[in-house]
Enzyme design. Structure first.
Site, PDB file in Angstrom:
ATOM      1  CD  GLU A 136       8.810  25.713  75.954  1.00 25.13           C
ATOM      2  OE1 GLU A 136       7.861  25.965  75.203  1.00 25.13           O
ATOM      3  OE2 GLU A 136       9.121  24.650  76.720  1.00 25.13           O
ATOM      4  CE1 TYR A 143      12.296  24.049  79.754  1.00 21.72           C
ATOM      5  CE2 TYR A 143      10.043  25.059  79.709  1.00 21.72           C
ATOM      6  CZ  TYR A 143      11.090  24.397  79.165  1.00 21.72           C
ATOM      7  OH  TYR A 143      10.850  23.793  77.960  1.00 21.72           O
ATOM      8  CG  ASP A 154       2.933  19.972  72.382  1.00 17.83           C
ATOM      9  OD1 ASP A 154       2.157  19.148  72.655  1.00 17.83           O
ATOM     10  OD2 ASP A 154       4.252  19.488  72.978  1.00 17.83           O
ATOM     11  CG  HIS A 208       4.635  23.810  74.508  1.00 11.94           C
ATOM     12  ND1 HIS A 208       6.209  24.034  74.816  1.00 11.94           N
ATOM     13  CD2 HIS A 208       4.357  22.367  74.595  1.00 11.94           C
ATOM     14  CE1 HIS A 208       6.361  22.738  75.101  1.00 11.94           C
ATOM     15  NE2 HIS A 208       5.652  21.781  74.994  1.00 11.94           N
ATOM     16  CG  HIS A 238       6.230  17.212  69.082  1.00  9.67           C
ATOM     17  ND1 HIS A 238       4.855  17.341  69.364  1.00  9.67           N
ATOM     18  CD2 HIS A 238       6.798  17.205  70.169  1.00  9.67           C
ATOM     19  CE1 HIS A 238       4.794  17.048  70.687  1.00  9.67           C
ATOM     20  NE2 HIS A 238       5.930  17.217  71.190  1.00  9.67           N
ATOM     21  CG  ASP A 280       1.882  18.469  68.022  1.00  9.16           C
ATOM     22  OD1 ASP A 280       2.572  19.342  68.420  1.00  9.16           O
ATOM     23  OD2 ASP A 280       2.573  17.433  68.109  1.00  9.16           O
ATOM     24  CD  GLU A 295      10.310  21.722  74.176  1.00  3.26           C
ATOM     25  OE1 GLU A 295      11.085  21.131  74.087  1.00  3.26           O
ATOM     26  OE2 GLU A 295       9.033  21.314  73.876  1.00  3.26           O
TER      27      GLU A 295
END
Length: 287
Positions: free
Chosen positions: A99, A97, A188, A154, A273, A233, A57
Site C-alpha cells: 500500500e 501485499y 485508520d 493504517h 470508511h 479512524d 490504502e
C-alpha cells in the site's frame, strides 16, 4: 451579500478562517476504482472539500490511477491561485501485499518542508509496522501554528494494539529529527470493534500519556455500513500550540452517503470508511 464581501467583513472584524485537514481510507484504491466515473466523481468531490487530505490504502501498483486522480482533481477544481499538489510514499508492505500513503494539498494553503519514511528497524514478521508511517512536515504560514507534522497510520487490524502503541516511538523519533513541536497523528487505527479491547488501552502509550490529546472518542462511527458502528479512524494531537489551534468541536465525520444521496451499495463502491476531518485556526488579522 457576496461571498467575497462576507469574507472581507469576517477578516476585518477579527474573525478567523480555517485549514481543513482530513484523512480518508479509500479502500483498495487503484485502476479498477478509478475506471468507474461515478465513483471517481464522488472521490474528487470529497477531496476538494479539504485543504489537506491524507489518502490511505492506495494499491495502485503502476501509479496510473493516482496520477489520473490528480489530473481530474486539478482539471475540475483548480484555479490559477488554487492548485492541488501531493507527496506520496513508496509502496509499503512486508510481502507481496503493498500500500501507499499520499497527502494531497492546496498549494496556496500549505507547503512541504520535508518528508521522512520511518525506518522500521525490526526485521521480518516481527517488525513494528506492516505499513510504516510516511511522515510529512508541512509549512502553514496562514495558521496560528505556522508548521505541523503529520504521522499517518493504517494498522493491520489484528496488530492494532501493537502498532498504535509503537506510534509513540515514531513520535519520539521524529521529534528528535525535526524542530517542530506541533504533531497530528491520524489515519485508520482500526481502534474499535474488537481489534482494541477496553482493557488494552491502558497499555498503549499513545493513549496513557496525557500529553497526547485524542480528539476522537471510542464511540465515533467512521464506518459506511449501517450495520457497523466502529471508531476505526482517529486523530491524536501533541503540542500545546497544536492543541490550542484545533477546536475539538471541529471534528467531522463526512457522511458522503447522505451528502450525495447514495444508497449503501453506491457508497461502499467508494469506500467502507467515511473521511475524518479537523480544522486548524488561521492566524488572526490585526490592524
Amino acid at each position: 451579500m457576496t461571498l467575497t464581501r462576507a469574507l472581507f467583513l469576517l477578516l476585518n472584524l477579527g474573525g478567523v478562517l480555517t485549514l481543513k485537514i482530513c484523512s480518508f481510507n479509500i479502500q483498495s484504491f487503484g485502476e479498477r476504482k478509478i475506471s468507474k466515473p461515478d465513483v471517481l466523481d464522488i472521490i474528487v468531490k470529497i477531496i476538494c472539500r479539504c485543504d489537506l487530505m491524507l489518502i490511505i490504502e492506495i494499491k495502485d501498483a503502476t501509479g496510473n490511477a493516482f496520477r489520473q486522480l490528480m489530473t481530474v482533481l486539478n482539471r475540475t477544481y483548480r484555479t490559477r491561485a488554487d492548485e492541488f499538489s501531493y507527496v506520496i510514499s513508496e509502496r509499503l508492505g512486508r510481502k507481496s501485499y503493498k500500500e501507499q500513503y499520499a497527502f494531497i494539498y492546496r498549494q496556496k494553503m500549505v507547503s512541504v518542508n520535508a518528508v521522512y519514511q520511518y525506518p522500521d528497524k525490526q526485521t521480518g514478521d516481527e517488525d513494528a509496522f506492516a505499513r510504516e508511517p510516511f511522515v510529512v512536515w508541512f509549512s502553514s504560514p496562514k495558521t496560528e501554528i505556522k508548521d505541523f507534522v503529520i504521522i499517518p497510520i493504517h494498522t493491520v487490524p489484528e496488530a492494532a494494539v501493537k502498532e498504535i502503541d509503537e506510534l509513540y516511538d515514531v513520535y519520539q523519533n521524529v521529534s528528535e529529527l525535526w524542530q517542530s513541536e506541533n504533531f497530528i497523528i491520524m489515519g485508520d487505527f482500526n481502534a474499535a470493534c474488537g481489534y482494541v479491547q477496553k482493557r488494552q488501552w491502558v497499555n498503549i502509550r499513545l493513549r496513557s500519556d496525557s500529553e497526547f490529546v485524542w480528539l476522537t472518542g471510542d464511540k465515533l462511527d467512521t464506518s459506511v455500513k449501517a450495520s457497523t458502528k466502529c471508531a476505526y479512524d482517529r486523530v491524536v494531537l501533541h503540542g500545546e500550540k497544536m492543541v490550542e489551534a484545533v477546536n475539538p468541536e471541529s471534528v467531522e465525520v463526512f457522511n458522503f452517503k447522505d451528502e450525495f444521496k447514495l444508497t449503501e451499495r453506491q457508497a461502499l463502491a467508494v469506500s467502507d470508511h467515511f473521511p475524518l476531518c479537523i480544522t486548524v485556526k488561521e492566524a488572526r488579522r490585526r490592524g
